[in-house]
Scaffold this motif. Structure first.
Motif, short mmCIF file in Angstrom:
data_model
loop_
_atom_site.label_atom_id
_atom_site.label_comp_id
_atom_site.label_asym_id
_atom_site.label_seq_id
_atom_site.Cartn_x
_atom_site.Cartn_y
_atom_site.Cartn_z
N MET A 77 25.93 -8.62 -10.00
CA MET A 77 27.20 -7.89 -9.93
C MET A 77 27.88 -7.84 -11.31
N ALA A 78 27.75 -8.91 -12.08
CA ALA A 78 28.31 -8.91 -13.44
C ALA A 78 27.58 -7.88 -14.29
N PHE A 79 26.27 -7.74 -14.09
CA PHE A 79 25.52 -6.71 -14.80
C PHE A 79 26.06 -5.33 -14.45
N TYR A 80 26.30 -5.09 -13.16
CA TYR A 80 26.81 -3.78 -12.73
C TYR A 80 28.21 -3.51 -13.29
N ALA A 81 29.00 -4.55 -13.45
CA ALA A 81 30.33 -4.38 -14.04
C ALA A 81 30.22 -3.86 -15.48
N LYS A 82 29.16 -4.26 -16.16
CA LYS A 82 28.95 -3.81 -17.54
C LYS A 82 28.18 -2.50 -17.61
N HIS A 83 27.51 -2.12 -16.51
CA HIS A 83 26.68 -0.91 -16.48
C HIS A 83 27.05 -0.07 -15.25
N PRO A 84 28.19 0.59 -15.28
CA PRO A 84 28.64 1.32 -14.09
C PRO A 84 27.71 2.46 -13.67
N GLN A 85 26.99 3.07 -14.59
CA GLN A 85 26.06 4.13 -14.21
C GLN A 85 24.93 3.58 -13.35
N THR A 86 24.47 2.40 -13.66
CA THR A 86 23.42 1.77 -12.86
C THR A 86 23.96 1.42 -11.47
N TYR A 87 25.19 0.90 -11.44
CA TYR A 87 25.83 0.59 -10.15
C TYR A 87 25.98 1.86 -9.32
N LEU A 88 26.37 2.95 -9.96
CA LEU A 88 26.52 4.22 -9.26
C LEU A 88 25.18 4.68 -8.70
N ALA A 89 24.10 4.50 -9.45
CA ALA A 89 22.77 4.88 -8.95
C ALA A 89 22.40 4.06 -7.72
N VAL A 90 22.73 2.77 -7.72
CA VAL A 90 22.47 1.91 -6.55
C VAL A 90 23.29 2.39 -5.36
N GLN A 91 24.57 2.66 -5.59
CA GLN A 91 25.43 3.10 -4.49
C GLN A 91 25.01 4.47 -3.96
N ASN A 92 24.53 5.35 -4.82
CA ASN A 92 24.02 6.64 -4.36
C ASN A 92 22.82 6.45 -3.46
N GLN A 93 21.95 5.51 -3.82
CA GLN A 93 20.80 5.21 -2.98
C GLN A 93 21.25 4.64 -1.63
N VAL A 94 22.27 3.79 -1.65
CA VAL A 94 22.81 3.23 -0.41
C VAL A 94 23.34 4.35 0.49
N MET A 95 24.10 5.26 -0.09
CA MET A 95 24.67 6.35 0.70
C MET A 95 23.58 7.28 1.24
N ASP A 96 22.55 7.53 0.44
CA ASP A 96 21.43 8.34 0.91
C ASP A 96 20.75 7.69 2.10
N ARG A 97 20.49 6.39 1.99
CA ARG A 97 19.82 5.68 3.09
C ARG A 97 20.69 5.62 4.34
N LEU A 98 21.99 5.37 4.16
CA LEU A 98 22.88 5.34 5.33
C LEU A 98 22.97 6.72 5.97
N GLY A 99 22.95 7.76 5.14
CA GLY A 99 22.95 9.13 5.67
C GLY A 99 21.70 9.41 6.49
N GLN A 100 20.56 8.90 6.04
CA GLN A 100 19.32 9.05 6.80
C GLN A 100 19.42 8.34 8.14
N GLU A 101 20.02 7.15 8.12
CA GLU A 101 20.20 6.39 9.37
C GLU A 101 21.09 7.16 10.35
N ILE A 102 22.14 7.75 9.84
CA ILE A 102 23.06 8.51 10.69
C ILE A 102 22.33 9.70 11.32
N ARG A 103 21.54 10.41 10.52
CA ARG A 103 20.79 11.56 11.04
C ARG A 103 19.78 11.12 12.10
N LEU A 104 19.14 9.96 11.92
CA LEU A 104 18.20 9.45 12.92
C LEU A 104 18.91 9.12 14.23
#
Length: 108
Positions: A77-104
């Protein structure tokens, strides 16, 4: 150094800069373990809010289930605080996966 040596060094530099990698096509490499932890956290919170059992698992329980210690999690988490673009990429992946779950679930 000869002109030939300089030319070879320049070519190696250009090829190294053009090498394909995880950032290819504008995509960040994503920490899949953290994606799973964030998904588990979202799902546990949703189950708790909706009153589905007592699976409002605390974060410490979730990270231990996924094989991390609290210290390792805090380090990431400290790494993500210093690298917000990487954190955003992780969160985008989370939202994509949750969206897939919702569609299922919605297709049932």
């Amino acid at each position: 150094m000869s002109v030939y040596s300089w030319y070879c060094a320049l070519l190696l530099t250009v090829f190294a800069a053009c090498a394909t990698g995880p950032g290819e096509l504008g995509k960040e490499s994503v920490d899949s373990l953290m994606v799973e932890i964030f998904i588990d956290t979202h799902l546990a919170n949703a189950r708790a809010v909706l009153g589905y059992g007592s699976d409002g698992a605390p974060l410490d329980t979730i990270i231990v289930r996924r094989g991390l210690s609290r210290k390792e999690f805090d380090h990431r988490m400290a790494f993500y605080a210093k690298h917000p673009q990487t954190y955003l990429a992780v969160q985008n992946q989370v939202m994509d996966r949750l969206g897939q779950e919702i569609r299922l679930v919605a297709s049932f």
